[in-house]
Design a protein around this motif. Structure first.
Motif, PDB file in Angstrom:
ATOM      1  N   LEU A   1       1.730  13.054   9.393  1.00  0.00           N
ATOM      2  CA  LEU A   1       1.084  11.899   8.770  1.00  0.00           C
ATOM      3  C   LEU A   1       2.011  10.687   8.820  1.00  0.00           C
ATOM      4  CD1 LEU A   1      -0.419  13.608   5.590  1.00  0.00           C
ATOM      5  CD2 LEU A   1      -1.588  13.035   7.687  1.00  0.00           C
ATOM      6  N   PRO A   2       1.440   9.494   8.880  1.00  0.00           N
ATOM      7  CA  PRO A   2       2.298   8.303   8.898  1.00  0.00           C
ATOM      8  C   PRO A   2       3.105   8.196   7.614  1.00  0.00           C
ATOM      9  CG  PRO A   2      -0.040   7.685   8.846  1.00  0.00           C
ATOM     10  CD  PRO A   2       0.017   9.168   8.930  1.00  0.00           C
ATOM     11  N   GLY A   3       4.366   7.830   7.744  1.00  0.00           N
ATOM     12  CA  GLY A   3       5.250   7.715   6.582  1.00  0.00           C
ATOM     13  C   GLY A   3       4.916   6.503   5.741  1.00  0.00           C
ATOM     14  N   TYR A   4       5.181   6.619   4.432  1.00  0.00           N
ATOM     15  CA  TYR A   4       4.955   5.484   3.546  1.00  0.00           C
ATOM     16  C   TYR A   4       6.297   4.867   3.158  1.00  0.00           C
ATOM     17  CZ  TYR A   4       5.997   9.279   0.367  1.00  0.00           C
ATOM     18  OH  TYR A   4       6.596  10.354  -0.224  1.00  0.00           O
ATOM     19  N   GLY A   5       6.232   3.765   2.425  1.00  0.00           N
ATOM     20  CA  GLY A   5       7.455   3.156   1.911  1.00  0.00           C
ATOM     21  C   GLY A   5       8.173   2.298   2.926  1.00  0.00           C
ATOM     22  N   TRP A   6       7.458   1.845   3.910  1.00  0.00           N
ATOM     23  CA  TRP A   6       8.083   1.012   4.927  1.00  0.00           C
ATOM     24  C   TRP A   6       7.902  -0.451   4.561  1.00  0.00           C
ATOM     25  CZ3 TRP A   6       6.326  -0.901  10.218  1.00  0.00           C
ATOM     26  CH2 TRP A   6       7.437  -1.246  10.993  1.00  0.00           C
ATOM     27  N   ALA A   7       8.989  -1.143   4.358  1.00  0.00           N
ATOM     28  CA  ALA A   7       8.915  -2.510   3.835  1.00  0.00           C
ATOM     29  C   ALA A   7       8.365  -3.508   4.845  1.00  0.00           C
ATOM     30  CB  ALA A   7      10.295  -2.949   3.367  1.00  0.00           C
ATOM     31  N   ARG A   8       8.632  -3.246   6.129  1.00  0.00           N
ATOM     32  CA  ARG A   8       8.349  -4.295   7.111  1.00  0.00           C
ATOM     33  C   ARG A   8       6.932  -4.299   7.679  1.00  0.00           C
ATOM     34  NH1 ARG A   8      13.121  -3.481  11.068  1.00  0.00           N
ATOM     35  NH2 ARG A   8      13.330  -1.626   9.816  1.00  0.00           N
ATOM     36  N   VAL A   9       5.961  -3.881   6.884  1.00  0.00           N
ATOM     37  CA  VAL A   9       4.569  -4.029   7.339  1.00  0.00           C
ATOM     38  C   VAL A   9       3.805  -4.815   6.276  1.00  0.00           C
ATOM     39  CG1 VAL A   9       4.498  -1.896   8.676  1.00  0.00           C
ATOM     40  CG2 VAL A   9       3.820  -1.868   6.286  1.00  0.00           C
ATOM     41  N   SER A  10       2.720  -5.407   6.699  1.00  0.00           N
ATOM     42  CA  SER A  10       1.936  -6.213   5.770  1.00  0.00           C
ATOM     43  C   SER A  10       1.242  -5.315   4.749  1.00  0.00           C
ATOM     44  CB  SER A  10       0.886  -7.007   6.535  1.00  0.00           C
ATOM     45  OG  SER A  10      -0.075  -6.121   7.060  1.00  0.00           O
ATOM     46  N   LYS A  11       0.892  -5.886   3.621  1.00  0.00           N
ATOM     47  CA  LYS A  11       0.184  -5.137   2.577  1.00  0.00           C
ATOM     48  C   LYS A  11      -1.117  -4.563   3.113  1.00  0.00           C
ATOM     49  CE  LYS A  11       1.358  -6.178  -2.145  1.00  0.00           C
ATOM     50  NZ  LYS A  11       1.653  -7.461  -2.787  1.00  0.00           N
ATOM     51  N   ALA A  12      -1.797  -5.374   3.921  1.00  0.00           N
ATOM     52  CA  ALA A  12      -3.095  -4.938   4.450  1.00  0.00           C
ATOM     53  C   ALA A  12      -2.927  -3.697   5.307  1.00  0.00           C
ATOM     54  CB  ALA A  12      -3.729  -6.073   5.253  1.00  0.00           C
ATOM     55  N   GLU A  13      -1.870  -3.702   6.139  1.00  0.00           N
ATOM     56  CA  GLU A  13      -1.664  -2.549   7.004  1.00  0.00           C
ATOM     57  C   GLU A  13      -1.282  -1.321   6.181  1.00  0.00           C
ATOM     58  OE1 GLU A  13       0.134  -1.247  11.282  1.00  0.00           O
ATOM     59  OE2 GLU A  13       0.672  -3.205  10.498  1.00  0.00           O
ATOM     60  N   ARG A  14      -0.462  -1.554   5.157  1.00  0.00           N
ATOM     61  CA  ARG A  14      -0.076  -0.444   4.293  1.00  0.00           C
ATOM     62  C   ARG A  14      -1.309   0.188   3.625  1.00  0.00           C
ATOM     63  NH1 ARG A  14       4.644  -2.259   0.496  1.00  0.00           N
ATOM     64  NH2 ARG A  14       4.768  -3.878   2.072  1.00  0.00           N
ATOM     65  N   ARG A  15      -2.216  -0.687   3.158  1.00  0.00           N
ATOM     66  CA  ARG A  15      -3.442  -0.181   2.520  1.00  0.00           C
ATOM     67  C   ARG A  15      -4.288   0.621   3.495  1.00  0.00           C
ATOM     68  NH1 ARG A  15      -3.711  -4.815  -0.772  1.00  0.00           N
ATOM     69  NH2 ARG A  15      -4.822  -5.945   0.842  1.00  0.00           N
ATOM     70  N   ARG A  16      -4.304   0.154   4.741  1.00  0.00           N
ATOM     71  CA  ARG A  16      -5.080   0.845   5.758  1.00  0.00           C
ATOM     72  C   ARG A  16      -4.503   2.256   5.988  1.00  0.00           C
ATOM     73  NH1 ARG A  16      -5.286   1.863  10.906  1.00  0.00           N
ATOM     74  NH2 ARG A  16      -3.215   1.021  11.323  1.00  0.00           N
ATOM     75  N   TRP A  17      -3.178   2.349   6.068  1.00  0.00           N
ATOM     76  CA  TRP A  17      -2.536   3.654   6.254  1.00  0.00           C
ATOM     77  C   TRP A  17      -2.864   4.574   5.096  1.00  0.00           C
ATOM     78  CZ3 TRP A  17       3.243   2.522   7.753  1.00  0.00           C
ATOM     79  CH2 TRP A  17       3.274   1.951   9.020  1.00  0.00           C
ATOM     80  N   GLN A  18      -2.728   4.024   3.887  1.00  0.00           N
ATOM     81  CA  GLN A  18      -2.952   4.834   2.692  1.00  0.00           C
ATOM     82  C   GLN A  18      -4.381   5.369   2.673  1.00  0.00           C
ATOM     83  OE1 GLN A  18      -1.968   2.757  -0.886  1.00  0.00           O
ATOM     84  NE2 GLN A  18      -2.412   4.533  -2.175  1.00  0.00           N
ATOM     85  N   ALA A  19      -5.322   4.505   3.015  1.00  0.00           N
ATOM     86  CA  ALA A  19      -6.726   4.914   3.026  1.00  0.00           C
ATOM     87  C   ALA A  19      -6.940   6.031   4.045  1.00  0.00           C
ATOM     88  CB  ALA A  19      -7.615   3.711   3.345  1.00  0.00           C
ATOM     89  N   LEU A  20      -6.294   5.898   5.195  1.00  0.00           N
ATOM     90  CA  LEU A  20      -6.454   6.898   6.250  1.00  0.00           C
ATOM     91  C   LEU A  20      -5.885   8.248   5.807  1.00  0.00           C
ATOM     92  CD1 LEU A  20      -7.328   7.372   9.229  1.00  0.00           C
ATOM     93  CD2 LEU A  20      -4.993   6.749   9.891  1.00  0.00           C
TER      94      LEU A  20
END
Ligand code: GTP
Ligand code: MG
Length: 198
Positions: A79-98
């Motif tokens: 699964l894609p790792g979380y806690g990565w600072a250098r991505v936009s909030k929108a992209e982070r939300r997309r990962w989390q949803a996935l």
């Protein structure tokens, strides 16, 4: 399980691209750079199978690997790792949803392996994930990673602390090193037990 073959069967950016759930699945999750892809490679003894990197956030898709061991086969899911600072909030939300879509609606899922760097203290992310998995009745293991980074005394103390921290049976929290090949037999035994019980 004695691994005879391992190959990637799918890389998914959305639920429609998940493979048909006809094998038991084991998902690997944890912060970016914690060592998910490295541990997965080491477990199946295939160095270059899952891409590893010094750049956190390398794994942006859900990668499904079919692991064949004679009579039984299963899928490992990186699964894609979380806690990565250098991505936009929108992209982070997309990962989390996935990731949530996957974890919430996957009857084939037999176990989640949460990875925790031996040198870090578990944060809110890890604690919430453990609680979230428990609520959904998903059997959970913790792999403490990179124990080779600490000298034996310090390592033992950190491992003890982490074993105490997580609200899981003792044998579900396992010290590992992909670099040195430590803890792999114990982790496989725990994975096998989850897959069997499921
Ligand atoms: P993302 O895909 O970004 O989420 O990262 P990941 O969790 O898959 O981490 P990855 O396996 O790519 O490893 C990150 C870095 O940690 C790499 O430079 C690895 O070589 C290193 N690493 C992984 N496992 C170990 C280990 O057991 N010991 C040591 N010393 N380094 C490790
Ligand atoms: Mg990775």
């Amino acid at each position: 399980m004695k691994v005879l073959r391992a190959e990637r069967v799918a890389s998914a950016a959305r639920a429609a691209d998940f493979p048909r759930p006809d094998l038991p699945e084991v998902a690997f999750l944890g912060r970016s750079n914690v060592g998910k892809s490295s541990l997965l490679n080491r477990l199946v003894k295939r160095k270059g199978l899952a891409q590893t990197s010094n750049t956190p956030g390398k794994t942006r898709l859900l990668h499904f690997y079919r692991v064949e061991g004679g009579a039984d086969s299963l899928l490992f899911v990186d699964l894609p790792g979380y806690g990565w600072a250098r991505v936009s909030k929108a992209e982070r939300r997309r990962w989390q949803a996935l990731v949530e879509t996957y974890l919430e609606d996957r009857p084939a899922l037999r176990a989640a392996v949460l990875l925790q760097d031996v040198r870090r203290d578990p944060g809110e992310d890890e604690d919430l994930l453990i609680a979230w998995l428990a609520e959904r009745g998903i059997p959970t293991l913790v792999a403490i990673t990179k124990v080779d980074k600490l000298k034996p005394m310090r390592r033992a103390a950190r491992v003890r602390l982490l074993v105490q921290h997580f609200p899981l049976p003792k044998d579900c929290v396992i010290a590992t090193s992909s670099e040195k090949g430590l803890g792999l037999g114990e982790l496989w035994a725990a994975i096998d037990a989850c897959v069997r019980d499921g």
